[in-house]
Design an enzyme around this catalytic site. Sequence first.
Site, short mmCIF file in Angstrom:
data_model
loop_
_atom_site.label_atom_id
_atom_site.label_comp_id
_atom_site.label_asym_id
_atom_site.label_seq_id
_atom_site.Cartn_x
_atom_site.Cartn_y
_atom_site.Cartn_z
N ALA A 1 96.04 84.62 89.82
CA ALA A 1 97.11 84.22 88.88
C ALA A 1 97.55 82.81 89.21
CB ALA A 1 98.29 85.19 88.95
N GLY A 2 96.78 81.85 88.68
CA GLY A 2 97.11 80.43 88.88
C GLY A 2 97.74 79.90 87.61
N ILE B 1 100.63 77.86 98.59
CA ILE B 1 102.08 77.71 98.65
C ILE B 1 102.42 76.51 99.53
CG2 ILE B 1 104.27 78.83 99.24
CD1 ILE B 1 102.63 80.10 96.85
N GLN C 1 87.80 50.64 92.78
CA GLN C 1 86.74 49.83 92.15
C GLN C 1 86.98 48.33 92.38
OE1 GLN C 1 84.17 51.31 90.80
NE2 GLN C 1 83.11 49.47 90.14
N HIS D 1 88.50 46.98 94.78
CA HIS D 1 88.24 46.66 96.19
C HIS D 1 86.74 46.67 96.52
CE1 HIS D 1 92.55 47.23 96.79
NE2 HIS D 1 92.43 46.88 98.06
N GLU E 1 101.70 72.14 90.16
CA GLU E 1 102.81 72.33 89.19
C GLU E 1 102.30 72.44 87.75
OE1 GLU E 1 106.66 71.21 89.87
OE2 GLU E 1 106.40 71.00 92.02
N1 CAA Z 1 111.80 77.75 79.83
C1 CAA Z 1 112.34 78.95 79.53
N2 CAA Z 1 111.58 80.01 79.14
C2 CAA Z 1 110.26 79.82 79.03
C3 CAA Z 1 109.65 78.58 79.31
C4 CAA Z 1 110.48 77.52 79.73
N3 CAA Z 1 109.96 76.32 80.03
N4 CAA Z 1 108.31 78.70 79.13
C5 CAA Z 1 108.09 79.96 78.72
N5 CAA Z 1 109.27 80.63 78.66
C6 CAA Z 1 109.48 82.01 78.23
C7 CAA Z 1 109.00 82.19 76.79
O1 CAA Z 1 110.00 81.84 75.87
C8 CAA Z 1 108.67 83.66 76.75
O2 CAA Z 1 109.84 84.41 76.59
P1 CAA Z 1 109.97 85.52 75.40
O3 CAA Z 1 108.82 86.46 75.66
O4 CAA Z 1 111.31 86.11 75.63
O5 CAA Z 1 109.82 84.76 74.15
C9 CAA Z 1 108.15 83.96 78.15
O6 CAA Z 1 108.68 82.91 79.00
C10 CAA Z 1 106.63 83.95 78.23
O7 CAA Z 1 106.20 82.71 77.76
P2 CAA Z 1 104.71 82.43 77.30
O8 CAA Z 1 104.28 83.53 76.37
O9 CAA Z 1 104.63 81.02 76.81
O10 CAA Z 1 103.93 82.60 78.68
P3 CAA Z 1 102.38 82.54 79.01
O11 CAA Z 1 102.02 83.71 79.81
O12 CAA Z 1 101.60 82.24 77.78
O13 CAA Z 1 102.30 81.29 80.05
C11 CAA Z 1 102.20 79.02 80.78
C12 CAA Z 1 102.74 80.05 79.77
C13 CAA Z 1 102.89 77.73 80.34
C14 CAA Z 1 100.69 78.86 80.72
C15 CAA Z 1 102.66 79.40 82.21
O14 CAA Z 1 101.99 80.54 82.67
C16 CAA Z 1 102.47 78.27 83.20
O15 CAA Z 1 103.28 77.35 83.28
N6 CAA Z 1 101.37 78.34 84.03
C17 CAA Z 1 101.17 77.39 85.10
C18 CAA Z 1 101.84 77.86 86.34
C19 CAA Z 1 102.20 76.72 87.26
O16 CAA Z 1 102.65 75.67 86.82
N7 CAA Z 1 102.04 76.96 88.53
C20 CAA Z 1 102.42 75.99 89.50
C21 CAA Z 1 102.83 76.69 90.75
S1 CAA Z 1 103.87 75.75 91.77
C22 CAA Z 1 102.96 74.50 92.40
O17 CAA Z 1 101.84 74.24 92.13
C23 CAA Z 1 103.78 73.60 93.20
C24 CAA Z 1 103.49 73.37 94.57
O18 CAA Z 1 103.43 74.25 95.41
C25 CAA Z 1 103.49 71.93 94.93
#
Ligand code: CAA
Length: 379
Positions: A130-131, A157, A336, A338, A363
């Site tokens: 689950a990424g 993480i 490039q 450099h 992110e």
């Molecule tokens: N704000 C508030 N609510 C939100 C939202 C937001 N930005 N985005 C989605 N939601 C809500 C939606 O409204 C929806 O709610 P309802 O069902 O009540 O309408 C619910 O959340 C589900 O939304 P989606 O159907 O759009 O969700 P999805 O399963 O299709 O996924 C996605 C959307 C944007 C692809 C999401 O899964 C995503 O962002 N994936 C990437 C994950 C990510 O960024 N991981 C990074 C981890 S942290 C990291 O990398 C940092 C580090 O350690 C340095």
Amino acid sequence: MIHFALSEEQKELQNTARQFAQKEIAPVALQYDRQAAFPGEIIQKAHAVGLMNLTCPKEYGGQAMGLVNAALITEEMNAACVAIAGMIGINSLACGPILIAGSEEQKRRFLLPLNQSGKTASFGLTEREAGSDAASLKTRARLEGDSYVLSGQKCFITNASYAALYTIFATLDPAKGSKGICAFIVPREAAGLSIGKVEDKMGQGSLNVAEVILEGVKVPKANLLGHEGEGFKIAMETLDEGRVNIAACGVGLARAAFQAALDYSKQRIQFGKPIGTFQALNFMLADMAAAVDSARLLTWYAASLADQGRRFTREAAQAKFYATDAAMRVATDAVQIHGGYGYTKEFPVEKYMRDAKLMQIYEGTNQVNRIVAGGALLR
Ligand code: CAA
């Protein structure tokens, strides 16, 4: 009127961060990178001068800044080293869920001691399967009496090995998808929590990235953030802010890579002239400067919407993908320019190129950020 001038207070913040970054981070960045060393001392120094926990309110031990001011500082820190700056800045992501959904009692109990001590935390969303599809996470939460019991495995993480607490996302029922997910505060000392594999990465050596293993970890009900089923929205709202922050990181790296290329192109003589005067390279430099400036404007725009309390999901996503793609492109062009030297470890540009790659991935990959931005256009 739209004006881009910084206030005196903002210039001072920028200057403080620039001086700190150039004195404490830049000179040791490559050495820390090679050794994949934990920048604990630098984190403590940054904490002492008020360069941590930028957006957290004062009453919970933070600096109470808006995202625009935070972006000014983040750009400076990341121009020196993205990985060390990432370890200093991790609390803004890790503690985001507590700031967004925590009760007054949770904020005082968890954020205040963390922020006062200069300790750091981690954001635990991602799993092996689950990424990008974060809603399909499998870490389970079960209510048993007055506690939730968490079992599962998180990966990639940031800061996992050194965190004093974790914000962990787990599901009560995988069949419910995003609606089953809850967010929990899990202290480091919770029985059953351990750290698994530490990733050996291409770049960003001193950014610690590891697995968090949860084996029947019991947390009191009082550690649930918001209500059951609200965890996914809490994660997404946290990432909205996080993506503005990563955009500012991209601007910092792009600026540093551009500056290195510009300096070199003025000094390096071939065919009797500085190489920057040849149109082939001069046009590259012009494109690089435009990429840095436009990435910064998109970042400030997204940050200013957030500071005004307006919805900024689309603007955060577009700033993130644009600025980090710009960072990758500018760093690649800096290598490039450099020539052969750029590919050696004698010059900083090879590190910029390796470090930039990860920014396009974390992110939310830049493909996911385009899904977020593109989806918002159609709603
Ligand atoms: N704000 C508030 N609510 C939100 C939202 C937001 N930005 N985005 C989605 N939601 C809500 C939606 O409204 C929806 O709610 P309802 O069902 O009540 O309408 C619910 O959340 C589900 O939304 P989606 O159907 O759009 O969700 P999805 O399963 O299709 O996924 C996605 C959307 C944007 C692809 C999401 O899964 C995503 O962002 N994936 C990437 C994950 C990510 O960024 N991981 C990074 C981890 S942290 C990291 O990398 C940092 C580090 O350690 C340095």
